[in-house]
Design an enzyme around this catalytic site. Structure first.
Site, mmCIF file in Angstrom:
data_model
loop_
_atom_site.group_PDB
_atom_site.id
_atom_site.type_symbol
_atom_site.label_atom_id
_atom_site.label_comp_id
_atom_site.label_asym_id
_atom_site.label_seq_id
_atom_site.Cartn_x
_atom_site.Cartn_y
_atom_site.Cartn_z
ATOM 1 C CB CYS A 53 -10.264 -39.136 70.319
ATOM 2 S SG CYS A 53 -8.782 -40.099 70.658
ATOM 3 C CG HIS B 128 -9.985 -39.713 75.793
ATOM 4 N ND1 HIS B 128 -11.269 -39.545 75.311
ATOM 5 C CD2 HIS B 128 -9.182 -39.671 74.703
ATOM 6 C CE1 HIS B 128 -11.230 -39.424 73.997
ATOM 7 N NE2 HIS B 128 -9.975 -39.500 73.596
#
Lengths: 483, 400
Positions: free
Chosen positions: B85, B338
């Protein structure tokens, strides 16, 4: 002297109250309870737990063979006993083979072990099938039992010696199941009863003759059979006093198929006194009778998990949950990708970890690496590790959660970080518990389970389960220890 | 051996960011084209002016070809990077270091992810063949284990701590409501967040970052060239990355109330940038609020709060939009969702807007007007015990 050296049994944590069946299934049920394998248990994992119970007090036993019997094998073509062998960390020169398919196979495996060879571990395990509302569902049970058979030694003496054996084989149709079918079919009851009872009597008479005994000499007679009516009838017609016939555990455990004869034998030996004469009569595709004499060593190593204690323990499972676990009630899967099948080569490389739960210990710092690693976690040399078996370690929950999103055959997943006594930490799924029971400080032990099945491959690995008091309460560490 | 950083050797001179949303009507190429076009236009350059490209994506594409094809870059060096991420930040780091090395004059970092085409909610890593012993827990569950551990260690009532977590989400929703590029633009009360059914541990669905498609991009040049492209560049003060060794998962000394990788990346970044009092010196921080307990612990790991005090600071509003140090003024992952490869650059986009006073008035932070010139972005990948952590610091003024 050849005989039984060690023994152990495993009953799953969950119990189905038979009275709950009729409300959902429209019929069936009855009184009492039956044991229910968890959604993450199968014959293989049950066998591992029974084998661990039998072998744990005798780490040097080193069986030369493992005979695994079940009517509900996980695999055809592939040997199921090899996973049991790996999880029990038996020597690689030990033979592992299945005696699978028929209820009779467990007694035959025991007879084969008693007939000769090196120390042999005989394990039987069953997850009995049956359609909702059927007699098999209500009367069935899930369980495993293990007997270590061999020549006695000073370190590991014979606890029960075989003094006589008899058998009768006959081909007739009583029960049958097409592989993969969820139900067993049975011929009309009276026919089987009329065939089995004389066969049982003949087999027992033969065993007694070989032993030079009379029926009246027996202190305990155990009758096992998938044919409940035949077993009851035989108990009355074997020529022994009614009080000598042992409890078949039908009202608490149910009938665990191939496991039943071995389970009854384990339970009887756990309670036997030196000199007791115990006959096991099994009625399945013929009849087998084995007569044992308990030696002075019968109580030498008391079982850490006696059958009687396990019968008294356990927690209820709701009938719809049971049906869901068995795949008899289809429910919506989580909207998450299903797990991928494990890699055969990766699993083979990590077999000591995946099946045996062997970590590695850094020789310099003593730090335990789970899974085993080549490089130490905080520096130091590479490849300076030694194996550290962790399957029998107990630990304490450091923090925990309930995952309601992750894929599971029975959501939600209860998950915890566990620190083991003496070192080692794992993030691990918990089983045999209710979510509300788990939190910081809960004491846990490890158990071998099937995480999921993908592409027909059963993915076996270890989970943790709470340690429980005799009354079933989850044990917690004292606050100071938990910190 | 040491981390010397590239303080003030590189500047960001153009940035772009798509709205983060369920872009069912846009493909990966559309998102990359949109974000890159905005960034290049801002710097007043064309694609042909850029010397090198880095594209960050966790799993939406392979190799530099994915960007070269989308933008039709001919004969250009294009590299795909991935660091879970923190992938978007990794793209920026690679582009910045390439320019700082002198290898290129102008480089572009693009971050992108298309997650909504999977048909699933939540993020799903593509399967890698393994022995089947790796855990299958969701990220939400892994991060949820922080709350009981934190409550235990600092003696905080679990219910009170749960409300602190909800307050973090509520704050970020309030900020995101003021951001036209955010996916979720509705304010949420603490009570409403607490009333949601639990998905993992004590966390409800609104304690979790959303899931969205999106892209963001940055144009990077040598600091001395910055004013050729813009009047108000951002100078890169620090880029720090730490990949954890995973010891938290196996080391009993780790207690789940801190993320050591983040503390280490933060300390390294502050050393690179010459920052000694982050809470007093930074104008804002964009942090990786994947789940509410993450932002709570981040406040301590990044040195914004003393150990054991982040929960009271959060309650007091220290990190609110009008607080002492605004955290996630754009709404954070919480409001944006996200898109894995894009999030790190989306955070930098907010620093770009805020420090240049280009954020809409309703969310422009007062700390910039008060004279603070530095912003921090924090981006992580992985789980407690096993994560990669990035900390970047940018400022409007070159060092004296």
């Amino acid at each position: 002297m050849r005989g039984i050296l060690a023994l152990g049994a495993h009953l799953p944590h969950r119990r189905l109250d038979r009275r709950d069946i009729a409300a959902v299934a429209g019929g069936g049920g009855g009184r009492g309870t039956r044991t229910v394998a968890g959604y993450d248990e199968d014959a293989t994992t049950l066998a591992v737990e029974a084998g661990r119970t039998a072998l744990r007090p005798h780490p040097d036993a080193a069986p030369a063979a493992l005979w695994f019997s079940t009517t509900t094998p996980t695999y055809a073509d592939k040997t199921n006993a090899t996973a049991v062998h790996a999880a029990l960390r038996l020597p690689d020169h030990a033979v592992a083979a299945d005696f699978a398919g028929a209820a009779r196979s467990s007694v035959v495996a025991l007879r084969a072990a008693l007939a000769g060879g090196g120390p042999t571990l005989v394990v039987a395990a069953d997850v009995r099938p049956g359609l909702p509302g059927s007699p098999d569902e209500a009367a069935g049970g899930d369980a495993a039992a293990a007997l270590l058979v061999g020549e006695g030694t000073d370190a590991l003496p014979v606890r029960a010696e075989l003094v006589g054996a008899g058998a009768r084989t006959e081909e007739f149709l009583d029960r049958w199941r097409t592989p993969g079918d969820a139900r067993t079919r049975q011929w009309e009851d009276r026919f089987g009863e009329q065939r089995y009872v004389p066969l049982g009597r003949a087999a027992l008479d033969a065993a007694l003759a070989e032993a030079g005994l009379e029926a009246g000499d027996l202190d305990r007679v155990l009758v096992a059979s998938p044919h409940a009516r035949a077993a009851r009838s035989a108990g009355r017609k074997l020529g022994v006093a009614p009080e000598v016939v042992g409890d078949d555990l039908g009202s608490t455990v149910g009938n665990p198929g191939a496991t039943q004869p071995l389970l009854l034998l384990v339970a009887a030996l756990e309670e036997a006194a030196p000199g007791d004469l115990i006959a096991l009569v099994s009625l399945a595709d013929g009849a087998d009778a084995l007569v044992f004499r308990a030696t002075d060593e019968v109580a030498a190593t008391p079982s850490a998990r006696p059958v009687a204690d396990q019968v008294a323990a356990g927690a209820p499972v709701e009938y719809p949950t049971y049906l869901r676990w068995r795949g008899l009630l289809a429910t919506e899967p989580p909207r998450r990708p299903e797990p991928a099948r494990p890699s055969a080569s990766a699993a083979a490389r990590s077999a000591e970890w995946k099946f045996g739960y062997v970590a590695s210990e850094d020789r310099t710092s003593g730090a335990v690496h789970m899974p085993p690693a080549r490089a130490a976690m905080h520096g130091g040399p590479i490849d300076d590790m030694e194996p550290r078996p962790m399957a029998d370690a107990t630990g304490t929950v450091v923090t925990s959660t309930i995952d309601r999103l992750a894929y599971s055959p029975s959501p939600p997943i209860v998950f915890a970080i566990v620190d083991f006594d003496g070192g080692g930490r794992v993030p691990v799924e918990l089983t045999d518990c209710d979510a509300a029971e788990v939190g910081i400080g809960v004491r846990v032990e490890m158990t071998f389970r099937r995480l999921f099945t993908a592409d027909g491959i059963a993915n076996y690995f270890w989970k943790a389960r709470p340690v429980r008091d005799a009354d079933g309460t989850v044990v917690r560490a004292a606050a100071a220890e938990a910190g | 051996m040491g981390s010397h950083g590239i303080r003030d050797r590189v500047a960001i001179v153009g940035m772009g960011c798509t709205p983060f949303a369920e872009h069912f009507d846009k493909g990966l190429d559309d998102l990359m084209v949109e974000a890159t076009t905005e960034a290049l236009d801002g710097a007043g350059i064309t694609r042909a002016d850029a010397d090198a490209w880095w594209v960050g994506t966790a799993q939406s594409g392979m190799s530099g070809i994915m960007l070269a094809k989308a933008l039709q870059l001919e004969g250009a060096p294009v590299t795909r990077v991935e660091n879970m991420c923190a992938t978007g930040s990794e793209a920026l780091r690679a582009a910045s270091y390439a320019v700082a090395s002198g290898a290129y004059d102008l480089a572009v970092a693009v971050g992108v992810e298309k997650v909504k085409d999977s048909g699933y909610q939540g993020l799903n890593a593509f399967p890698i063949p393994t022995d089947g012993t790796n855990r299958t827990l969701t990220a939400a569950a892994m991060f949820s284990m922080v709350l009981p551990a934190y409550a235990e260690r600092y003696g905080v009532d679990p219910d009170q701590l749960r409300r602190v977590a909800a307050r973090i989400a509520s704050k970020n929703h309030a900020n995101g409501a003021k951001n036209p590029k955010a996916q979720f633009r509705r304010e949420m009360s603490v009570d409403a967040i607490c009333d949601m059914p639990a998905v993992a541990g004590q966390l409800g669905v609104f304690d979790c970052a959303g899931v969205a498609d999106g892209a963001a991009a940055a144009v990077v040049c040598r600091a001395e060239d910055a004013h050729r492209y813009t009047d108000s560049p951002l100078f890169v003060k620090a880029l720090s990355l730490v990949a954890g060794n995973g010891s938290g998962l196996i080391d009993p000394s780790y207690d789940y109330t801190t993320f050591p990788e983040i503390e280490a990346a933060g300390a390294d970044a502050y050393a690179q940038a010459g920052i000694t009092d982050p809470r007093g010196e930074l104008a804002l921080a964009e942090v990786h609020d994947c789940f509410t307990p993450t932002e709570l612990v981040l406040m301590e790991d990044l040195g914004f709060s003393a150990r054991g005090e982040a929960w009271t600071d959060c309650e007091k509003g220290t990190f609110d939009l009008d607080g002492e140090l605004p955290v996630n003024p754009d709404g954070g992952l919480k409001s944006f969702g996200h898109p894995v490869g894009a999030s790190g650059l989306r955070m930098m986009y907010e620093a770009w807007l805020q420090l240049r006073r280009e954020a809409p008035a309703e969310r422009q932070v007062a700390t910039v007007d008060a004279g603070r010139t530095l912003a921090l972005t924090h981006n992580l990948g992985g789980y407690p015990g096993e994560m990669v952590s990035f900390v970047g610091i940018v400022g409007t003024e070159p060092s004296a």
